[in-house]
Scaffold this active site. Structure first.
Site, PDB file in Angstrom:
ATOM      1  N   HIS A 157      99.447  58.904 -52.910  1.00  0.00           N
ATOM      2  CA  HIS A 157     100.659  59.068 -52.090  1.00  0.00           C
ATOM      3  C   HIS A 157     101.260  60.453 -52.332  1.00  0.00           C
ATOM      4  O   HIS A 157     101.692  61.134 -51.401  1.00  0.00           O
ATOM      5  CB  HIS A 157     101.719  58.034 -52.479  1.00  0.00           C
ATOM      6  CG  HIS A 157     101.441  56.636 -52.030  1.00  0.00           C
ATOM      7  ND1 HIS A 157     101.193  56.303 -50.720  1.00  0.00           N
ATOM      8  CD2 HIS A 157     101.411  55.467 -52.713  1.00  0.00           C
ATOM      9  CE1 HIS A 157     101.020  54.990 -50.629  1.00  0.00           C
ATOM     10  NE2 HIS A 157     101.141  54.462 -51.824  1.00  0.00           N
ATOM     11  N   HIS A 195      99.499  63.077 -50.462  1.00  0.00           N
ATOM     12  CA  HIS A 195      99.840  62.997 -49.038  1.00  0.00           C
ATOM     13  C   HIS A 195     101.150  63.765 -48.778  1.00  0.00           C
ATOM     14  O   HIS A 195     101.302  64.439 -47.755  1.00  0.00           O
ATOM     15  CB  HIS A 195      99.984  61.525 -48.653  1.00  0.00           C
ATOM     16  CG  HIS A 195      99.887  61.243 -47.183  1.00  0.00           C
ATOM     17  ND1 HIS A 195     100.242  60.036 -46.656  1.00  0.00           N
ATOM     18  CD2 HIS A 195      99.489  62.000 -46.132  1.00  0.00           C
ATOM     19  CE1 HIS A 195     100.058  60.061 -45.337  1.00  0.00           C
ATOM     20  NE2 HIS A 195      99.603  61.242 -44.998  1.00  0.00           N
ATOM     21  N   HIS A 220      96.386  55.666 -57.627  1.00  0.00           N
ATOM     22  CA  HIS A 220      96.967  55.175 -56.375  1.00  0.00           C
ATOM     23  C   HIS A 220      98.246  55.942 -56.023  1.00  0.00           C
ATOM     24  O   HIS A 220      98.366  56.518 -54.941  1.00  0.00           O
ATOM     25  CB  HIS A 220      97.275  53.681 -56.505  1.00  0.00           C
ATOM     26  CG  HIS A 220      97.932  53.090 -55.295  1.00  0.00           C
ATOM     27  ND1 HIS A 220      97.247  52.378 -54.352  1.00  0.00           N
ATOM     28  CD2 HIS A 220      99.220  53.131 -54.856  1.00  0.00           C
ATOM     29  CE1 HIS A 220      98.072  52.005 -53.388  1.00  0.00           C
ATOM     30  NE2 HIS A 220      99.288  52.447 -53.673  1.00  0.00           N
ATOM     31  N   GLU A 221      99.174  55.953 -56.962  1.00  0.00           N
ATOM     32  CA  GLU A 221     100.459  56.608 -56.672  1.00  0.00           C
ATOM     33  C   GLU A 221     100.269  58.107 -56.476  1.00  0.00           C
ATOM     34  O   GLU A 221     100.971  58.733 -55.665  1.00  0.00           O
ATOM     35  CB  GLU A 221     101.479  56.319 -57.773  1.00  0.00           C
ATOM     36  CG  GLU A 221     101.812  54.835 -57.959  1.00  0.00           C
ATOM     37  CD  GLU A 221     102.222  54.118 -56.682  1.00  0.00           C
ATOM     38  OE1 GLU A 221     102.742  54.767 -55.755  1.00  0.00           O
ATOM     39  OE2 GLU A 221     102.002  52.893 -56.594  1.00  0.00           O
TER      40      GLU A 221
HETATM   41 ZN   LIG Z   1     100.838  52.465 -52.317  1.00  0.00          ZN
END
Ligand SMILES: [Zn+2]
Length: 724
Positions: free
Chosen positions: A516, A519, A512-513
């Protein structure tokens, strides 16, 4: 003038995911909203300060080997002063306003502030101490005043408006046009276009609102603490382990009360409900929590009724029908109606599933001759029995297959290599803020340096809870900057010499992290304001949640899920149990989130003329009207303890957690339909989505990549809510 917020983890949409704390969810808000307590004397700022000049390290990485705690405040204060000077020069430029001398010039301001504040923000969240906390309190009100000074500068706004209103004649490229729209909207949102008398009114509303928000946050903390369950009867805690009971006794001792204390978590459901076998204890704890903010000396109902009213008045002053309309204008969803339509599509399948889960649980209660109807405080206790019977998954069997370095390099990095062609080389020469931190230089498929990535995974006492991502340097072609980003988590640290074996939840958190982080790292834009993760809240969790899907993608999973001693792959039956456990309790968990989202939307679509509401009646009515009023499934947060919306910046924004889930499932479905994990698919997604930051309207950007607007079907299927 971008300021990168900390991007947090998810709001635990399903029970087996890591629950991220408020601290990390809103780390940036907490940092910048902390009230003034200490006004430390700032030391002089000069060339000996490590932030004085841009870092000479690779990628302009922060020089942690030279930074002392006492360096931050003088650098941040000098950074604010420098930016005000730069802005002043733009505002009083004798030349007629142009895109270059106004918008591009503004993008170039505040570099000292950015490099000092982004570094400070990292240590304040991940490696804090009393000195750092003192600096945090001191700079919070200064920063608020700093941004007000910029956004309410009438001369500056006149130039911004002149360029904006004439933009159609300027033939700007699409990204520049987007910058004009976004920055102009920021000024409008801040009240720059108001007449002076209305600016005064706005200031008064903002002041009263921020006082009430602060009061809410403090009182809620105190109320929650006070509403803890206290007992001297050990047998009422039956079901808890000896260690949990010892912790309850220890807490009682530290609070100087007799017996045992079970503290409340700031949600409706409490973690111990799954284990507490005494029904009366569960009910008491539940009731304590349900009414935590209604005690005579700390009743928060008048506070939120007034806050809702003030927000509606603020929206009206700024020209919007309600507060949600004001908040949503620059989000992907754009209007309250779009959010309501979205939530209304999810409510029928979610509540239908919750009802069937309730039946299953009632059957267990009846089989045990319970003789009562399922209540909210019974749910987790019996659901746990259903879970054990159906999906018996023992975490300790799984963990030996998830050794942290293996998960990182053969899982997280591997997926990014297969999709985007990235490679990772560890750099031991880049200074870090704490010895556990690792640094990797990231190379693109053609071998060119792309970014610097730091990870700080292990739990520490001086770190906020949860997991998050942020950046030291935002990518920008205008500024010639490559991205420098980091991930922080709170995974258990092994004793020296032992491997770090983590849970399936922890694996998901890492993916998940890192979503980011991708991105941020794959950003390829001109202007820092539009870079990487500087996107609306209802888009920012999309790349991260999307990246979670690769954790369980067979080709990736098989590549990392190997026994840390033998290297053997995880046995098929264990993989199957892991896969199945995903469907557990989805009706409940989605319904409680949708109820909370609906409460948020109902409070923030009140008109400016609405009276002070009776909070209990309003809430009951809002839930009924929204058809989420299931007796056994209360909202995840009741209005009276909904910290996200009253004090943490998520007003009219809680839906974003479900909205981005729609996006990530819908996006993953596209990959499944187009051959899954391939470079061609990854490169297309990178080019059309991940590299684009906020350079295009996000619903257009998404639809161009997907071939259509997002649909909720994949989310409903992924949650196991599809009717058979
Ligand atoms: Zn998040």
């Amino acid at each position: 003038m971008p300021l990168q917020p900390l991007i947090s983890g998810r709001e635990a949409p399903v029970t087996h995911y890591v629950i991220h704390s408020f601290a990390s969810l809103c780390a940036a808000a907490v940092l910048f909203m902390t009230p003034a307590r200490v006004f430390a004397q700032a030391a002089a700022f000069g060339p000996s300060n490590p932030f004085y000049a841009p870092s000479t390290l690779p990628f302009h990485a922060p020089p942690f080997d030279r930074i002392k705690d006492s360096d931050y405040q003088p650098a941040i204060e000098a950074g604010m002063a420098q930016q005000i000077q730069e802005i002043e020069a733009i505002a009083s430029d004798p030349a007629a306003p142009t895109f270059e001398n106004t918008f591009v010039a503004m993008e170039k301001t505040g570099r000292l502030l950015a490099r000092s504040l982004q570094t400070f923000s990292a240590v304040a969240s991940a490696n804090t101490n009393p000195t750092i906390q003192g600096v945090q309190s001191a700079i919070a009100p200064m920063l608020a005043a700093h941004y007000d000074a910029i956004y309410l500068d009438a001369k500056l706004f006149a130039r911004v408006k002149a360029v904006h209103d004439n933009a159609a004649n300027l033939h700007l490229d699409p990204e520049s046009q987007r910058l004009v729209n976004i920055v102009y909207d920021e000024f409008i949102h801040a009240g720059a276009a108001l007449r002076d008398a209305d600016k005064e009114k706005l200031k008064k509303i903002n002041e009263e609102a921020s006082t009430l928000e602060d009061k809410f946050q403090r009182a809620l903390l105190a109320d929650t603490k006070k509403a803890a369950f206290v007992t001297t009867d050990r047998s009422s805690l039956a079901g808890l382990s000896d260690a949990q009971i010892a912790a309850a006794a220890q807490l009682a001792e530290s609070r100087k009360v007799q017996g045992f204390v079970i503290p409340l978590q700031n949600t409706t459901q409490q973690p111990d409900f799954a284990e507490l076998s005494d029904r009366a204890t569960r009910e008491k704890i539940f009731q304590n929590g349900w009414t935590r903010s209604e005690q005579t000396d700390g009743d928060l109902r008048p506070v939120i009724a007034r806050l809702a009213q003030l927000r509606a008045q603020k929206a009206q002053l700024l020209g919007y029908p309600n507060y949600a309309a004001w908040v949503l204008e620059d989000q992907m969803a754009k209007t309250p109606q779009a959010v309501m339509d979205f939530l209304n599509q999810l409510i029928p399948p979610a509540t239908a599933k919750a009802k069937s889960e309730a039946q299953e649980i009632q059957a267990v209660i009846d089989a045990q001759h319970g003789g009562f109807t399922l209540q909210p405080w019974d749910w987790d206790f019996y659901a746990e029995q259903v879970r054990k019977a159906k999906y018996d998954l023992d975490e300790s069997q799984v963990k030996p297959y998830f050794e942290i370095n293996n998960v990182l390099e053969n899982g997280v990095f591997y997926a990014a290599h297969e999709l985007y062609g990235l490679t990772f080389a560890e750099r031991r020469d880049i200074p870090v803020w704490q010895p556990d931190v690792r640094v990797f230089e990231v190379h693109d498929a053609d071998g060119k340096p792309l970014a610097l990535f730091y990870c700080d995974y292990f739990k520490r006492d001086n770190k906020n809870g949860g997991a998050w991502m942020s950046s030291f340097v935002d990518q920008s072609r205008l500024l010639g900057n490559l991205p420098v980003v980091y991930n922080v988590a709170n995974l258990p640290k092994p004793v020296p010499g032992q491997p770090a074996l983590i849970s399936a939840d922890d694996v998901r958190t890492m993916f998940h992290e890192f979503g980011h982080a991708l991105h941020g790292m794959l950003s390829n834009v001109e202007y820092p304001t539009l870079s990487g993760t500087n996107v609306p809240r209802d888009f920012v969790e999309f790349p991260s949640q999307f990246n979670e899907h690769w954790a369980t993608y067979p080709a990736v999973f098989q590549h990392y899920a190997k026994h840390y001693q033998t290297g053997a792959p995880m046995p098929a039956d264990l993989v199957e149990k892991l896969r199945k456990s995903h469907d557990f309790n989805q009706g409940y968990s989605l319904t409680e989130l949708l109820s909370a989202s609906m409460l948020d939307m109902q409070w923030h679509t009140l008109g400016a003329g609405a009276p002070l509401e009776d909070v209990d009646a309003f809430e009951k009515n809002a839930l009924e009207k929204s058809k989420v009023d299931l007796a056994a499934v209360p909202p995840r947060y009741r209005s009276t303890y909904f910290l996200h919306i009253w004090a943490n910046g998520y007003a009219a924004g809680y839906y974003a957690y479900q909205w981005t889930e729609m996006l990530d499932d819908d996006a993953y479905q596209w990959f499944e339909e187009n051959g899954g994990l391939t470079r061609a698919n990854g490169d297309r997604f990178r080019k059309m989505v991940l590299s684009r930051g906020n350079t295009e309207d996000l619903s257009t950007l998404y639809a161009n990549w997907r071939g259509r607007a997002p649909k909720i079907d994949a989310m409903i299927e992924d949650r196991g809510l599809k009717e058979n």
